[in-house]
Enzyme design. Structure first.
Site, PDB file in Angstrom:
ATOM      1  N   ASP A 129       0.832  -1.202   0.000  1.00 27.78           N
ATOM      2  CA  ASP A 129       0.000   0.000   0.000  1.00 27.78           C
ATOM      3  C   ASP A 129       0.867   1.252   0.000  1.00 27.78           C
ATOM      4  O   ASP A 129       0.507   2.272   0.596  1.00 27.78           O
ATOM      5  CB  ASP A 129      -0.926  -0.023   1.234  1.00 27.78           C
ATOM      6  N   CYS A 183     -20.137 -12.105  -4.968  1.00 27.10           N
ATOM      7  CA  CYS A 183     -21.028 -11.195  -4.252  1.00 27.10           C
ATOM      8  C   CYS A 183     -22.494 -11.474  -4.601  1.00 27.10           C
ATOM      9  O   CYS A 183     -23.388 -11.181  -3.799  1.00 27.10           O
ATOM     10  CB  CYS A 183     -20.697  -9.745  -4.587  1.00 27.10           C
ATOM     11  N   CYS A 186     -26.180  -9.663  -3.500  1.00 27.99           N
ATOM     12  CA  CYS A 186     -26.087  -8.997  -2.191  1.00 27.99           C
ATOM     13  C   CYS A 186     -25.710  -7.522  -2.340  1.00 27.99           C
ATOM     14  O   CYS A 186     -24.807  -7.171  -3.099  1.00 27.99           O
ATOM     15  CB  CYS A 186     -25.054  -9.707  -1.324  1.00 27.99           C
ATOM     16  N   CYS A 193     -23.899   1.672   4.361  1.00 32.31           N
ATOM     17  CA  CYS A 193     -23.031   2.851   4.426  1.00 32.31           C
ATOM     18  C   CYS A 193     -23.849   4.083   4.793  1.00 32.31           C
ATOM     19  O   CYS A 193     -24.740   4.490   4.039  1.00 32.31           O
ATOM     20  CB  CYS A 193     -22.320   3.070   3.089  1.00 32.31           C
ATOM     21  N   CYS A 209     -16.801   9.170   2.004  1.00 32.17           N
ATOM     22  CA  CYS A 209     -16.356   8.037   2.818  1.00 32.17           C
ATOM     23  C   CYS A 209     -15.817   8.482   4.180  1.00 32.17           C
ATOM     24  O   CYS A 209     -14.922   9.330   4.261  1.00 32.17           O
ATOM     25  CB  CYS A 209     -15.289   7.255   2.057  1.00 32.17           C
ATOM     26  N   CYS A 240     -19.008  -1.272   6.214  1.00 30.33           N
ATOM     27  CA  CYS A 240     -19.295  -2.079   5.021  1.00 30.33           C
ATOM     28  C   CYS A 240     -18.722  -3.484   5.137  1.00 30.33           C
ATOM     29  O   CYS A 240     -19.249  -4.429   4.534  1.00 30.33           O
ATOM     30  CB  CYS A 240     -18.794  -1.378   3.758  1.00 30.33           C
TER      31      CYS A 240
END
Length: 312
Positions: A129, A183, A186, A193, A209, A240
């Protein structure tokens, strides 16, 4: 010549929970989360103040390492159950322990040195990262997991409670099959959120966010639309992920001692954070990924929580 199997075996010996490889010779950027998706995301301004996301090298891996032939993607499970006594403040789970950049970085450094001892002429770069690399895309393409609708990588074994790193190399290695998406229909993360940051499946607007505003933003005040919906979060946000069925079913405590819930920030009250001094900040954030949040931002975040939606 070192094999992909030997690399994976050594990486597992280093403690990585998941390891996969992308063969860049056969890779084609035609999947939903690739360069085209990044360009659309940037064009809409969804990166907020994160100017580094527009670094053109992020869109071409060979610009990061000339002659790159393979990407070795790795992941560590970081999940920890809620500690006792319960935290006094809400902090993203990834930051409960030691700085993950260092935890994964030490292992990747050893992996790179070992690879070079096997093939001295090869070149490599590793990142946690920390560079212009699409970590999630490479993890998906290496079979680590799939990019969920909340934009985090989900693995069958650990859910999305994983931290990613990668080692880019000039070695030609046999790649793994990209992970398929599970996923389905869903949409729990989108519905949960509180600020509507997941504007559509797989697309997060950083400007909405909570994690972005509490960690990355250096603005003196949080936007009213964010401050009103913090729900106690002072550093990051896991909403989330907490509602994701894969996490609720498959999360398992990590065996990485460095990720144990040891941060003194967890037992620091909102009132203390709201008046945090530079000296106290230095002590509380030492060795933590949350050192990225400066003392002024800690005060801002805590004051916003106290004034809008106190968390007991």
């Amino acid at each position: 010549m070192v094999t992909a199997a030997a690399i994976k075996e050594f990486a597992h010996q280093l403690g990585f929970h998941r390891v996969g490889i992308v063969d860049l010779r056969t890779y084609t950027d035609d999947h939903p989360s690739g360069v085209a998706a990044l360009q659309r995301w940037l064009a809409q301004g969804f990166q907020g103040e994160m100017a580094w996301m527009a670094n053109p090298r992020r869109q071409k891996i060979q610009a990061v390492l000339p002659g790159a032939k393979s990407v070795i993607s790795v992941a560590l499970n970081y999940y920890q159950p809620d500690p006792q006594p319960p935290p006094k403040v809400k902090i993203a789970r990834y930051a409960w322990g030691r700085d993950y950049h260092r935890v994964l970085g030490k292992r990747l450094q050893v992996l790179g040195q070992w690879l070079q001892s096997q093939v001295p002429e090869m070149d490599y770069r590793w990142y946690v990262d920390t560079g212009p690399v699409q970590d999630k895309v490479w993890a998906e393409q290496a079979g680590i997991g799939w990019i969920g609708k909340h934009s985090n990588v989900i693995s069958r074994q650990y859910g999305s409670w994983i931290l990613l790193g990668e080692l880019i190399t000039t070695l030609e290695l046999t790649g793994d099959r990209p992970h398929t998406n599970h996923c389905g229909t869903c949409t729990r993360c989108l519905a949960a959120c509180p600020t509507g940051a997941i504007v559509e499946p797989y697309v997060v607007d950083a400007n909405r966010c909570i994690a972005y505003h509490t960690i990355e933003s250096r603005a003196p005040e949080l936007p009213a639309a964010i401050a009103a919906h913090l729900e106690g979060w002072v550093a990051g946000c896991d909403i989330c992920q907490e509602v994701c069925p894969w996490n609720q079913r498959f999360a398992q405590p990590t065996d990485v001692e460095d990720f144990a819930a040891r941060s003194p920030l967890l037992q620091t009250s909102l009132e203390e954070l709201a008046t945090l001094s530079d000296a106290a900040w230095d002590e509380l954030t030492r060795g933590s990924a949350l050192r990225r949040i400066k003392s002024a931002q800690w005060r801002r975040n805590a004051q916003a929580v106290l004034s809008s939606n106190p968390y007991d």
